[in-house]
Motif scaffolding. Structure first.
Motif, PDB file in Angstrom:
ATOM      1  N   SER A 109       0.821  -1.211   0.000  1.00  9.68           N
ATOM      2  CA  SER A 109       0.000   0.000   0.000  1.00  9.68           C
ATOM      3  C   SER A 109       0.853   1.257   0.000  1.00  9.68           C
ATOM      4  N   SER A 110       1.969   1.230   0.745  1.00  6.79           N
ATOM      5  CA  SER A 110       2.808   2.430   0.807  1.00  6.79           C
ATOM      6  C   SER A 110       3.479   2.705  -0.531  1.00  6.79           C
ATOM      7  N   GLU A 111       3.954   1.625  -1.195  1.00 10.65           N
ATOM      8  CA  GLU A 111       4.598   1.821  -2.496  1.00 10.65           C
ATOM      9  C   GLU A 111       3.595   2.281  -3.548  1.00 10.65           C
ATOM     10  N   THR A 112       2.398   1.762  -3.449  1.00  7.29           N
ATOM     11  CA  THR A 112       1.357   2.202  -4.379  1.00  7.29           C
ATOM     12  C   THR A 112       1.073   3.691  -4.200  1.00  7.29           C
ATOM     13  N   LEU A 113       0.992   4.092  -2.938  1.00 10.41           N
ATOM     14  CA  LEU A 113       0.759   5.507  -2.658  1.00 10.41           C
ATOM     15  C   LEU A 113       1.917   6.351  -3.167  1.00 10.41           C
ATOM     16  N   ASP A 114       3.144   5.864  -2.944  1.00 14.13           N
ATOM     17  CA  ASP A 114       4.314   6.603  -3.418  1.00 14.13           C
ATOM     18  C   ASP A 114       4.279   6.788  -4.934  1.00 14.13           C
ATOM     19  N   ALA A 115       3.868   5.716  -5.639  1.00 13.79           N
ATOM     20  CA  ALA A 115       3.818   5.802  -7.101  1.00 13.79           C
ATOM     21  C   ALA A 115       2.813   6.850  -7.558  1.00 13.79           C
ATOM     22  N   ILE A 116       1.688   6.884  -6.890  1.00 13.15           N
ATOM     23  CA  ILE A 116       0.654   7.862  -7.249  1.00 13.15           C
ATOM     24  C   ILE A 116       1.130   9.281  -6.933  1.00 13.15           C
ATOM     25  N   VAL A 117       1.769   9.426  -5.763  1.00  6.14           N
ATOM     26  CA  VAL A 117       2.298  10.744  -5.390  1.00  6.14           C
ATOM     27  C   VAL A 117       3.374  11.180  -6.380  1.00  6.14           C
ATOM     28  N   LYS A 118       4.217  10.233  -6.771  1.00  9.18           N
ATOM     29  CA  LYS A 118       5.276  10.563  -7.731  1.00  9.18           C
ATOM     30  C   LYS A 118       4.675  11.020  -9.044  1.00  9.18           C
ATOM     31  N   LYS A 119       3.639  10.317  -9.472  1.00  9.60           N
ATOM     32  CA  LYS A 119       2.969  10.713 -10.719  1.00  9.60           C
ATOM     33  C   LYS A 119       2.421  12.136 -10.584  1.00  9.60           C
ATOM     34  N   SER A 120       1.805  12.423  -9.441  1.00 12.89           N
ATOM     35  CA  SER A 120       1.269  13.766  -9.220  1.00 12.89           C
ATOM     36  C   SER A 120       2.382  14.801  -9.226  1.00 12.89           C
ATOM     37  N   ASN A 121       3.499  14.476  -8.572  1.00 15.53           N
ATOM     38  CA  ASN A 121       4.624  15.406  -8.544  1.00 15.53           C
ATOM     39  C   ASN A 121       5.221  15.615  -9.927  1.00 15.53           C
ATOM     40  N   GLU A 122       5.265  14.513 -10.702  1.00 19.15           N
ATOM     41  CA  GLU A 122       5.777  14.645 -12.069  1.00 19.15           C
ATOM     42  C   GLU A 122       4.927  15.612 -12.878  1.00 19.15           C
ATOM     43  N   VAL A 123       3.610  15.462 -12.739  1.00 13.97           N
ATOM     44  CA  VAL A 123       2.708  16.354 -13.478  1.00 13.97           C
ATOM     45  C   VAL A 123       2.926  17.798 -13.044  1.00 13.97           C
ATOM     46  N   ILE A 124       3.022  17.990 -11.726  1.00 14.27           N
ATOM     47  CA  ILE A 124       3.252  19.348 -11.210  1.00 14.27           C
ATOM     48  C   ILE A 124       4.583  19.895 -11.721  1.00 14.27           C
ATOM     49  N   ASP A 125       5.628  19.055 -11.698  1.00 10.98           N
ATOM     50  CA  ASP A 125       6.948  19.491 -12.157  1.00 10.98           C
ATOM     51  C   ASP A 125       6.935  19.833 -13.644  1.00 10.98           C
ATOM     52  N   MET A 126       6.211  19.025 -14.418  1.00 12.24           N
ATOM     53  CA  MET A 126       6.165  19.274 -15.853  1.00 12.24           C
ATOM     54  C   MET A 126       5.431  20.579 -16.170  1.00 12.24           C
ATOM     55  N   ILE A 127       4.323  20.797 -15.450  1.00  6.15           N
ATOM     56  CA  ILE A 127       3.576  22.049 -15.648  1.00  6.15           C
ATOM     57  C   ILE A 127       4.444  23.239 -15.243  1.00  6.15           C
ATOM     58  N   ALA A 128       5.148  23.085 -14.109  1.00  3.83           N
ATOM     59  CA  ALA A 128       6.022  24.169 -13.645  1.00  3.83           C
ATOM     60  C   ALA A 128       7.151  24.413 -14.629  1.00  3.83           C
ATOM     61  N   MET A 129       7.730  23.311 -15.140  1.00  2.09           N
ATOM     62  CA  MET A 129       8.816  23.448 -16.110  1.00  2.09           C
ATOM     63  C   MET A 129       8.345  24.171 -17.363  1.00  2.09           C
ATOM     64  N   GLU A 130       7.169  23.777 -17.877  1.00  4.80           N
ATOM     65  CA  GLU A 130       6.646  24.433 -19.076  1.00  4.80           C
ATOM     66  C   GLU A 130       6.376  25.911 -18.811  1.00  4.80           C
ATOM     67  N   ASN A 131       5.772  26.211 -17.657  1.00  2.00           N
ATOM     68  CA  ASN A 131       5.469  27.613 -17.337  1.00  2.00           C
ATOM     69  C   ASN A 131       6.735  28.438 -17.172  1.00  2.00           C
ATOM     70  N   ASP A 132       7.748  27.845 -16.516  1.00  2.00           N
ATOM     71  CA  ASP A 132       9.010  28.568 -16.337  1.00  2.00           C
ATOM     72  C   ASP A 132       9.655  28.876 -17.683  1.00  2.00           C
ATOM     73  N   TRP A 133       9.648  27.871 -18.567  1.00  2.00           N
ATOM     74  CA  TRP A 133      10.225  28.089 -19.904  1.00  2.00           C
ATOM     75  C   TRP A 133       9.475  29.200 -20.634  1.00  2.00           C
ATOM     76  N   LYS A 134       8.152  29.128 -20.612  1.00  2.00           N
ATOM     77  CA  LYS A 134       7.367  30.124 -21.342  1.00  2.00           C
ATOM     78  C   LYS A 134       7.568  31.523 -20.770  1.00  2.00           C
ATOM     79  N   ASN A 135       7.632  31.618 -19.438  1.00  2.00           N
ATOM     80  CA  ASN A 135       7.850  32.915 -18.818  1.00  2.00           C
ATOM     81  C   ASN A 135       9.208  33.493 -19.205  1.00  2.00           C
ATOM     82  N   ASN A 136      10.234  32.632 -19.190  1.00  2.00           N
ATOM     83  CA  ASN A 136      11.566  33.105 -19.567  1.00  2.00           C
ATOM     84  C   ASN A 136      11.626  33.520 -21.038  1.00  2.00           C
TER      85      ASN A 136
END
Length: 457
Positions: free
Chosen positions: A354-381
């Motif tokens: 259960s903990s690893e499953t949760l970690d995988a889901i959290v990682k996926k969420s963080n990846e999405v957040i990081d990707m959105i942030a990366m795209e926004n940072d690039w566009k802003n720059n």
């Protein structure tokens, strides 16, 4: 799913290394242009003029602008490449005042050189998109009885405090960012995890006269113990970046610090955080080999802080010699992630599946957040660079250094350039999102498989 993933990766590689054919065509056009300019220069030479000296100062003939996302990351940050740069800044006016006027018959190549120069002045820092290109992975758990025997977790951070750590990353020094990350990391550790902090190069200066003293400056500022907020804060306040980089001896001292913790009964983790290579005549690769074969059996993580080129290669070699991992971070969020990763992945599990499953889901969420942030940072720059470059062109026109027609050509060229890279980062972000979705599915399947094979049995 494999075919789709392979297709996405192929498209991604094409994006990052794109424009080779475009470059060939551009190179051919440039060759033709050079031939025309040679003829033009010969004609002007006959009239007793030197077009290079009269039209553009040699220092303004800047390197070509990057053609793809990977080249943008590698291109040097401009002297005015910061978020608060605007046309009203005295530094911007000073740069524009030094630009000589172009004649009305200036060639397209000369206009391009001027545009390239403005880009090199205002170019901002960009996070490498490839940081996000990582397939979700799962650490296979040890057998239950082996985990039960690991009675204590011990973490030591070996931190570079040489003079280069005083360099700024944004509005803060590398050292300030590192200290903040260490405090945050320590505060999230489980109550029974021991932490120690050793620093090096924090005395003297970078001068040859201070080398001996600085190379001997290796200190355990926070002895191995559970997290104590006030003591750790006091330890972090006790040093500032100063001198040389005795990396090899620091690794040897870390081995001594952890020698009381047998690898058979303890889980030992060593983080080496550095923004440079050994400068005190030691052999850090050999020291890393000794650390690995010692009885403490540590997990070694080498974190390069805003590195590139030969400096980065030595840290990679250190990680390889210690059978550890290496990563280069370019901002505080990445440093935080790397500090937390190994300890979090190495902790004893309760309800592993259960903990690893949760970690995988959290990682996926963080990846999405990081990707959105990366795209926004690039566009802003990209937007900021585009605006300040366009404003600079109009300022040069207002000062009669370029004509109205020349300004139009330059602005059109700037618009085309930034439109192209905006489209590239949007397409890359879309592909990464799709890959992340597939990687989550793959990770969840692997969790179930490992649970069935190792836990239930």
């Amino acid at each position: 799913m494999k075919k789709r993933s392979t297709l996405y990766l192929l498209v991604l590689l094409l994006l990052l290394g794109a424009c080779s054919a475009e470059k060939e065509e551009s190179n051919q056009k440039e060759e033709d242009q050079k031939k025309e300019e040679v003829v033009e220069e010969q004609q002007k030479a006959e009239e007793g003029t030197d077009p290079v000296e009269e039209v553009v100062d040699e220092e303004l003939v800047a390197r070509e602008r990057p053609e793809n996302l990977e080249e943008i990351v590698q291109f040097p940050i401009g002297v005015l490449g910061s978020e608060d740069t605007n046309l009203g800044n005295g530094s911007v006016e000073e740069v524009l005042n030094e630009i000589p006027a172009l004649p009305e018959d200036a060639s397209d190549k000369e206009l391009q050189n001027l545009t390239n120069y403005l880009y090199s002045v205002f170019k901002m820092p960009y996070e490498d998109p490839k940081v996000s290109i990582e397939e979700s992975s799962l650490n296979k758990p040890e057998k239950a009885e082996e985990l039960a025997s690991k009675e204590q977790y011990n973490v030591e951070i070996v931190l570079d405090a040489s003079g280069s750590m005083a360099n700024y990353m944004g509005s803060k020094t590398r050292m300030d960012l590192a200290k903040e990350s260490i405090e945050e990391f320590a505060s999230t550790l489980p109550e029974d995890v021991n932490l120690s902090l050793r620093v090096y190069g924090h005395e003297g200066s970078g001068s040859d006269a201070d080398k001996k003293m600085s190379c001997a400056a290796i200190e355990l500022v926070y002895e191995s113990q559970t997290y104590n907020e006030s003591e750790l804060s006091s330890a972090l306040d006790s040093f500032q970046p100063a001198g040389w980089t005795p990396l090899a001896q620091s690794i040897k001292e870390a081995k001594k610090d952890l020698s009381k913790y047998s690898g058979e009964e303890h889980k030992n983790v060593v983080y080496i955080v550095s923004d440079g290579i050994e400068t005190c005549d030691g052999d850090p690769v050999a020291a890393a080999k000794e650390l690995k074969v010692s009885g403490i059996s540590p997990v070694v993580n080498v974190i390069g802080f805003d590195l590139a080129g030969k400096d980065e290669q030595q840290l990679k070699d250190i990680a390889k010699a210690a059978d550890g991992s290496y990563v280069n971070v370019n901002n505080q969020n990445q440093l935080n992630n790397e500090l937390n990763k190994t300890v979090n992945e190495s902790l004893k599990w309760i309800s592993w599946q259960s903990s690893e499953t949760l970690d995988a889901i959290v990682k996926k969420s963080n990846e999405v957040i990081d990707m959105i942030a990366m795209e926004n940072d690039w566009k802003n720059n990209l937007r900021k660079e585009r605006n300040i470059t366009t404003q600079s062109v109009y300022s040069l026109q207002y000062d009669d250094k370029i004509s109205n027609e020349q300004a139009k050509k330059m602005v059109a060229n700037v618009d085309e350039y930034y439109d192209k890279h905006n489209e590239s980062i949007e397409e890359l972000s879309t592909i990464l999102m799709e890959l992340s979705e597939e990687n989550l599915d793959k990770t969840l399947d692997e969790i179930d498989k490992l649970y069935d094979e190792n836990v239930q049995n």
